[in-house]
Enzyme design. Structure first.
Site, PDB file in Angstrom:
ATOM      1  N   ASP A  28       0.435   0.947   0.118  1.00  0.00           N
ATOM      2  CA  ASP A  28      -0.348   0.672  -1.099  1.00  0.00           C
ATOM      3  C   ASP A  28       0.517   1.036  -2.307  1.00  0.00           C
ATOM      4  O   ASP A  28       1.179   2.066  -2.331  1.00  0.00           O
ATOM      5  CB  ASP A  28      -1.628   1.519  -1.081  1.00  0.00           C
ATOM      6  CG  ASP A  28      -2.628   1.033  -2.116  1.00  0.00           C
ATOM      7  OD1 ASP A  28      -3.715   0.582  -1.716  1.00  0.00           O
ATOM      8  OD2 ASP A  28      -2.323   1.095  -3.344  1.00  0.00           O
ATOM      9  N   ILE A  29       0.515   0.160  -3.302  1.00  0.00           N
ATOM     10  CA  ILE A  29       1.368   0.345  -4.476  1.00  0.00           C
ATOM     11  C   ILE A  29       0.866   1.496  -5.367  1.00  0.00           C
ATOM     12  O   ILE A  29       1.635   2.070  -6.138  1.00  0.00           O
ATOM     13  CB  ILE A  29       1.492  -0.991  -5.267  1.00  0.00           C
ATOM     14  CG1 ILE A  29       2.799  -1.042  -6.033  1.00  0.00           C
ATOM     15  CG2 ILE A  29       0.314  -1.247  -6.167  1.00  0.00           C
ATOM     16  CD1 ILE A  29       4.028  -1.169  -5.178  1.00  0.00           C
ATOM     17  N   GLU A  87     -11.282  -4.812  -4.966  1.00  0.00           N
ATOM     18  CA  GLU A  87     -10.252  -5.262  -5.907  1.00  0.00           C
ATOM     19  C   GLU A  87      -9.536  -6.510  -5.397  1.00  0.00           C
ATOM     20  O   GLU A  87      -9.303  -7.444  -6.168  1.00  0.00           O
ATOM     21  CB  GLU A  87      -9.243  -4.119  -6.114  1.00  0.00           C
ATOM     22  CG  GLU A  87      -8.142  -4.413  -7.112  1.00  0.00           C
ATOM     23  CD  GLU A  87      -7.069  -3.320  -7.125  1.00  0.00           C
ATOM     24  OE1 GLU A  87      -7.396  -2.125  -6.958  1.00  0.00           O
ATOM     25  OE2 GLU A  87      -5.897  -3.680  -7.287  1.00  0.00           O
ATOM     26  N   HIS A  92      -8.870  -5.896   4.273  1.00  0.00           N
ATOM     27  CA  HIS A  92      -7.817  -4.919   4.556  1.00  0.00           C
ATOM     28  C   HIS A  92      -8.419  -3.565   4.858  1.00  0.00           C
ATOM     29  O   HIS A  92      -9.530  -3.247   4.439  1.00  0.00           O
ATOM     30  CB  HIS A  92      -6.825  -4.826   3.393  1.00  0.00           C
ATOM     31  CG  HIS A  92      -7.459  -4.526   2.072  1.00  0.00           C
ATOM     32  ND1 HIS A  92      -8.055  -5.497   1.297  1.00  0.00           N
ATOM     33  CD2 HIS A  92      -7.606  -3.372   1.396  1.00  0.00           C
ATOM     34  CE1 HIS A  92      -8.535  -4.957   0.195  1.00  0.00           C
ATOM     35  NE2 HIS A  92      -8.285  -3.657   0.219  1.00  0.00           N
ATOM     36  N   HIS A  94      -7.572   0.594   4.593  1.00  0.00           N
ATOM     37  CA  HIS A  94      -6.722   1.645   4.034  1.00  0.00           C
ATOM     38  C   HIS A  94      -6.551   2.732   5.093  1.00  0.00           C
ATOM     39  O   HIS A  94      -7.545   3.206   5.665  1.00  0.00           O
ATOM     40  CB  HIS A  94      -7.396   2.315   2.825  1.00  0.00           C
ATOM     41  CG  HIS A  94      -7.614   1.435   1.643  1.00  0.00           C
ATOM     42  ND1 HIS A  94      -6.806   1.494   0.514  1.00  0.00           N
ATOM     43  CD2 HIS A  94      -8.556   0.494   1.373  1.00  0.00           C
ATOM     44  CE1 HIS A  94      -7.243   0.634  -0.397  1.00  0.00           C
ATOM     45  NE2 HIS A  94      -8.313   0.005   0.097  1.00  0.00           N
TER      46      HIS A  94
END
Ligand code: 5GP
Length: 130
Positions: A28-29, A87, A92, A94
């Site tokens: 994750d960025i 978002e 997905h 996490h």
């Protein structure tokens, strides 16, 4: 095309942690912890709970291997798993190494790592991925 599809296609760079023919995992960025990783199916489905039973089971089996790699690379009490998806409209999961419950807090200030640290983090997870 979602931003995650562009990442999977290599059109947008990412710090790859694991991959097979159906799923892709990358850092994750805006990480909540060092080793915060996203797992995505390679084809676009918006809502995680719209995945077919078969695809969800396959995704969980892949995610299990990614979680083991994260834990080997970054020893922790447990790897936590969260599904949000508010978002980015591409299903997905996490994953984040946890020492305490607060490590999974998405509201706290995000961590900042240099590109070198991000590359090293991803490389350690990728090396541990089996
Ligand atoms: P969610 O959809 O689960 O609420 O949040 C999407 C997550 O994707 C966020 O944690 C955000 O930091 C991450 N994210 C959004 N855009 C990118 C991107 O271009 N690259 C990477 N690596 N992560 C992203």
């Amino acid at each position: 095309m979602t931003i995650f599809s562009k990442i999977i296609a290599g059109e947008i760079p990412s710090y790859k942690c694991a991959e097979d023919d159906r799923f892709y995992a990358f850092l994750d960025i805006n990480p909540i912890t060092k080793g915060h990783t996203l797992v995505v199916p390679k084809h676009e489905v918006d809502y995680f709970f719209d995945l077919s039973d078969e695809e969800m089971a396959a995704m969980m089996a892949f995610t299990k291997r990614v979680a083991a790699a994260i834990r080997e690379a970054f020893p922790c009490r447990k790897v936590g798993m969260t599904v949000l998806g508010l978002e980015v409209n591409h299903a997905h999961i996490h994953l984040a190494p946890l020492q305490n419950e607060g490590d999974m807090d998405f509201w706290k200030e995000k961590k900042h790592f240099t590109p070198e640290e991000m590359a090293d983090t991803a490389a350690r997870i990728l090396k541990a991925f089996r």
